[in-house]
Scaffold this motif. Structure first.
Motif, PDB file in Angstrom:
ATOM      1  N   LEU A  72       0.812  -1.215   0.000  1.00 52.15           N
ATOM      2  CA  LEU A  72       0.000   0.000   0.000  1.00 52.15           C
ATOM      3  C   LEU A  72       0.851   1.273   0.000  1.00 52.15           C
ATOM      4  O   LEU A  72       0.405   2.319  -0.461  1.00 52.15           O
ATOM      5  CB  LEU A  72      -0.910   0.033   1.233  1.00 52.15           C
ATOM      6  N   LEU A  75       1.371   3.424  -3.110  1.00 47.55           N
ATOM      7  CA  LEU A  75       0.185   4.125  -3.604  1.00 47.55           C
ATOM      8  C   LEU A  75       0.245   5.616  -3.296  1.00 47.55           C
ATOM      9  O   LEU A  75      -0.332   6.419  -4.018  1.00 47.55           O
ATOM     10  CB  LEU A  75      -1.084   3.521  -2.996  1.00 47.55           C
ATOM     11  N   ILE A  76       0.951   5.970  -2.239  1.00 46.07           N
ATOM     12  CA  ILE A  76       1.078   7.387  -1.885  1.00 46.07           C
ATOM     13  C   ILE A  76       1.847   8.136  -2.973  1.00 46.07           C
ATOM     14  O   ILE A  76       1.506   9.265  -3.324  1.00 46.07           O
ATOM     15  CB  ILE A  76       1.768   7.530  -0.513  1.00 46.07           C
ATOM     16  N   THR A  78       1.884   7.356  -6.131  1.00 47.37           N
ATOM     17  CA  THR A  78       1.083   7.457  -7.359  1.00 47.37           C
ATOM     18  C   THR A  78       0.046   8.569  -7.272  1.00 47.37           C
ATOM     19  O   THR A  78      -0.557   8.917  -8.274  1.00 47.37           O
ATOM     20  CB  THR A  78       0.374   6.131  -7.664  1.00 47.37           C
ATOM     21  N   MET A  79      -0.138   9.103  -6.097  1.00 46.78           N
ATOM     22  CA  MET A  79      -1.123  10.169  -5.932  1.00 46.78           C
ATOM     23  C   MET A  79      -0.713  11.410  -6.739  1.00 46.78           C
ATOM     24  O   MET A  79      -1.559  12.116  -7.281  1.00 46.78           O
ATOM     25  CB  MET A  79      -1.260  10.523  -4.454  1.00 46.78           C
ATOM     26  N   PHE A  87      -6.597   7.269  -8.372  1.00 46.19           N
ATOM     27  CA  PHE A  87      -5.971   6.910  -7.106  1.00 46.19           C
ATOM     28  C   PHE A  87      -7.002   6.338  -6.137  1.00 46.19           C
ATOM     29  O   PHE A  87      -6.761   5.321  -5.492  1.00 46.19           O
ATOM     30  CB  PHE A  87      -5.289   8.137  -6.489  1.00 46.19           C
ATOM     31  N   SER A  91      -6.803   2.431  -4.828  1.00 39.42           N
ATOM     32  CA  SER A  91      -6.629   2.180  -3.396  1.00 39.42           C
ATOM     33  C   SER A  91      -7.869   1.531  -2.791  1.00 39.42           C
ATOM     34  O   SER A  91      -7.756   0.659  -1.928  1.00 39.42           O
ATOM     35  CB  SER A  91      -6.266   3.475  -2.668  1.00 39.42           C
ATOM     36  N   SER A  92      -9.057   1.912  -3.247  1.00 38.98           N
ATOM     37  CA  SER A  92     -10.280   1.292  -2.738  1.00 38.98           C
ATOM     38  C   SER A  92     -10.352  -0.182  -3.122  1.00 38.98           C
ATOM     39  O   SER A  92     -10.738  -1.029  -2.316  1.00 38.98           O
ATOM     40  CB  SER A  92     -11.513   2.011  -3.263  1.00 38.98           C
ATOM     41  N   PHE A  94      -7.779  -2.175  -3.768  1.00 37.32           N
ATOM     42  CA  PHE A  94      -6.770  -2.913  -3.004  1.00 37.32           C
ATOM     43  C   PHE A  94      -7.219  -3.128  -1.562  1.00 37.32           C
ATOM     44  O   PHE A  94      -7.092  -4.236  -1.025  1.00 37.32           O
ATOM     45  CB  PHE A  94      -5.434  -2.164  -3.047  1.00 37.32           C
ATOM     46  N   ILE A  95      -7.759  -2.112  -0.925  1.00 33.16           N
ATOM     47  CA  ILE A  95      -8.227  -2.248   0.458  1.00 33.16           C
ATOM     48  C   ILE A  95      -9.431  -3.179   0.524  1.00 33.16           C
ATOM     49  O   ILE A  95      -9.570  -3.958   1.476  1.00 33.16           O
ATOM     50  CB  ILE A  95      -8.521  -0.857   1.051  1.00 33.16           C
TER      51      ILE A  95
END
Length: 115
Positions: A72, A75-76, A78-79, A87, A91-92, A94-95
């Protein structure tokens, strides 16, 4: 001539392997080989202690989710590169996969700690 040397080399190596195999036969039922080694003394207790399978499962689940959380972190970064909508979607997703895995483990009873 080369074929004869090749055949002789093959036969010689086969003979050496057979001799070492015959000479290295050891008794399978040796008591000393099966017992654990504790500085030359006989062990006081059994070396085979019961292992908690529940503890092992919890440890494996922890490692799996720990590795997924480290996935995770990029992912920060890629923001800045992508739009906020992409994004949020990535991220949603993946979570959501992590939560579904946790629910599956919970539903299977792997997280119940029964003593």
């Amino acid at each position: 001539m080369i074929q004869i040397i090749g055949i002789l080399t093959f036969l010689l190596s086969l003979l050496i392997m057979l001799i070492t195999n015959i000479m290295s036969k050891k008794s399978i039922n040796e008591r000393e080989k099966k017992s654990p080694f504790e500085c030359g003394f006989d062990p006081k207790t059994s070396a085979r202690m019961p292992f908690s399978l529940q503890f092992f499962l919890i440890a494996v689940i922890f490692l799996i989710f720990d590795v997924e959380i480290t996935l995770l972190l990029p992912l920060i970064l890629t923001m800045k590169i992508t739009s906020m909508m992409v994004f949020f979607l990535i991220s949603s997703l993946f979570i959501m996969i992590l939560i579904m895995g946790l629910y599956h483990e919970w539903n299977q009873g792997a997280l119940n700690w029964n003593i």
